[in-house]
Structures are given as C-alpha cells and as structure tokens.
Write a protein that holds these residues in place. Structure first.
Motif, mmCIF file in Angstrom:
data_model
loop_
_atom_site.group_PDB
_atom_site.id
_atom_site.type_symbol
_atom_site.label_atom_id
_atom_site.label_comp_id
_atom_site.label_asym_id
_atom_site.label_seq_id
_atom_site.Cartn_x
_atom_site.Cartn_y
_atom_site.Cartn_z
ATOM 1 N N THR A 142 21.421 -0.320 29.964
ATOM 2 C CA THR A 142 20.619 0.827 29.520
ATOM 3 C C THR A 142 20.499 0.846 28.005
ATOM 4 O O THR A 142 19.408 0.968 27.458
ATOM 5 C CB THR A 142 21.270 2.144 30.008
ATOM 6 O OG1 THR A 142 21.455 2.034 31.419
ATOM 7 C CG2 THR A 142 20.395 3.344 29.705
ATOM 8 N N ALA A 143 21.645 0.697 27.335
ATOM 9 C CA ALA A 143 21.636 0.733 25.865
ATOM 10 C C ALA A 143 20.852 -0.457 25.305
ATOM 11 O O ALA A 143 20.156 -0.329 24.294
ATOM 12 C CB ALA A 143 23.060 0.725 25.333
ATOM 13 N N GLY A 144 20.941 -1.613 25.969
ATOM 14 C CA GLY A 144 20.249 -2.818 25.515
ATOM 15 C C GLY A 144 18.743 -2.703 25.654
ATOM 16 O O GLY A 144 17.994 -3.189 24.810
ATOM 17 N N ASN A 145 18.309 -2.019 26.716
ATOM 18 C CA ASN A 145 16.872 -1.836 26.928
ATOM 19 C C ASN A 145 16.230 -1.012 25.827
ATOM 20 O O ASN A 145 15.056 -1.167 25.532
ATOM 21 C CB ASN A 145 16.603 -1.150 28.274
ATOM 22 C CG ASN A 145 16.635 -2.160 29.400
ATOM 23 O OD1 ASN A 145 16.480 -3.348 29.151
ATOM 24 N ND2 ASN A 145 16.864 -1.705 30.609
ATOM 25 N N GLY A 146 17.030 -0.106 25.260
ATOM 26 C CA GLY A 146 16.524 0.697 24.151
ATOM 27 C C GLY A 146 16.499 -0.114 22.864
ATOM 28 O O GLY A 146 16.353 0.449 21.789
#
Ligand code: ADP
Ligand code: MG
Length: 207
Positions: A142-146
């Motif tokens: 999730t954090a990487g997608n941002g």
C-alpha cells in the motif's frame, strides 16, 4: 533500492540483532514452545555470517539462496525450514539481479511469504510468523503504491509487523509446537512473528 553490498551488510546486521535478542526470543518460546527460538536463529545466522565474505560479488539471487540453504541446514526447529525456504524463494525472485528496486524487494517478500505458507501449511490468524509477515507485506504494498520513498515504505511495514506480532497474543495457535498448549498460549507473543519484526526493522534502519 539495494545492491549486493547493501544486502550483505543488512544480513550481517540481522545476525547481530538476532544475537542481541537471542535471550528475549528464547524467553518468548518458553511458555508456548521449547525455549530455543533465539538459540536456533542465532546458530543459523552465525553460520550465515561465515559465508557472507564469499558472496560479495554474487547476484542477489545467489546471496539469498545461499542464506536460505544455510538456515535450513543449521537452524534446527520448525523455523529453520520456514525461514530457509523464505530466503530461498526470495532469492529465486531476485535470480541474476545485481540490484533491486522497491517493487522487486516486495516481489521477493511476497515469494517469501508464499514459501512460509506452503511449507508450514499455515495462514494468518494461526499465531505464527505469518501474522507479522502478511500484514507487513500488505502495508508495504500500500505504502509503495503511493510511490513513497523506501524508508517510509519500510516504516509502514515495521509498524504493521510489530502490530501483527502483538496480535498473536490474542490468538490460539493451531500450527507448530505452540498448538500443543492450546488456550494456555493466549497472552503470549509468538517468537517467530517477533524475530521477523526484528529482521524487518534492521532493513528499515539500514536505509
Ligand atoms: P520449534 O517450534 O521447532 O522449536 P522454533 O522455536 O525455532 O522452532 O520456531 C518457532 C516459530 O516457528 C513459531 O514461533 C512460529 O512463528 C513458527 N512456526 C512454527 N510452525 C509454523 C508453521 N506451520 N507455519 C508458520 N510458522 C510456523
Ligand atoms: Mg522452539
């Protein structure tokens, strides 16, 4: 994000962290297991450390596969084959690569989680290392997608990992040695979920 030199440095620091937390991890394994988790892992990573100098010029796949095989053959206990296959499968995902991106790091972790699930025939909510690994991976995806930077991605992962480790106190183990104590295991944190959280923390602190 990472090249061989960095990965070798991280592996060395993981060994140091495990050695430093050896007694704590073993204590966690006392009420629900056989008081050896910290001892098992410290033995394995001690052997890994001896091999690191021979791996300096190798690709990340070879490095991780060597670590995995070393853990399988030296750790003993359930965590040996589990962590061993996790490192080997991550190594297969990074085969031939001299460097990896954050996306590839997460692909490796994904492969590692799948390896533990398969090898341990386990899933989340069974009070194992998976209760730290799975939420950590989800949080990092999730954090990487941002398009977050590596540090903030790892920070999100560590937070989820420790929360997952903490959550194992509320779970009755249905896999591994801890399943023998049944409900008496309630209130106790899983040693494997804890050792995984320490490892991920080392990755974060190395960035
Ligand atoms: P042993 O249980 O053989 O003494 P260790 O004490 O080194 O081995 O490791 C115990 C840890 O291994 C547990 O805390 C748990 O996280 C993990 N574990 C045990 N069995 C399984 C399984 N089937 N699937 C996933 N993780 C497991
Ligand atoms: Mg044990």
């Amino acid at each position: 994000m990472a090249e061989g030199k960095f990965v070798i440095e991280v592996l060395k620091k993981i060994g140091e962290k495990i050695e430093e937390q050896k007694e704590y991890l073993t204590e966690l394994d006392q009420p629900i297991g056989d008081s050896d988790h910290g001892i098992n892992l410290a033995r394995g990573f001690g052997e890994v450390e001896k091999k690191l100098p021979t791996l300096e010029d190798k690709d990340l796949g070879t490095i991780m596969k060597t670590v995995g095989m070393t853990l399988v053959s030296t750790v003993g206990g359930a965590s040996g084959p589990l962590y061993g296959s996790a490192f080997m499968k991550a190594g297969m995902a990074w085969s031939g690569k001299m460097e990896i991106t954050m996306e590839e790091f997460l692909e490796g972790l994904d492969a590692a989680v799948e390896a533990v699930k398969q090898r341990g025939k386990a899933t989340v909510e069974e009070a194992t290392m998976l209760d730290a690994m799975v939420p950590a991976l989800e949080a990092m995806k999730t954090a990487g997608n941002g398009a977050g930077d590596a540090k903030s991605v790892l920070e999100a992962g560590c937070k989820a990992s420790w929360a997952g480790a903490e959550h194992t106190k509320d779970l009755v183990a249905t896999k591994g040695r801890a399943s023998y104590v049944g409900e008496r295991g309630l209130g106790h944190q899983d040693p494997g979920a804890t050792s995984f959280s320490f490892m991920l923390e080392v990755v974060k602190d190395s960035l």
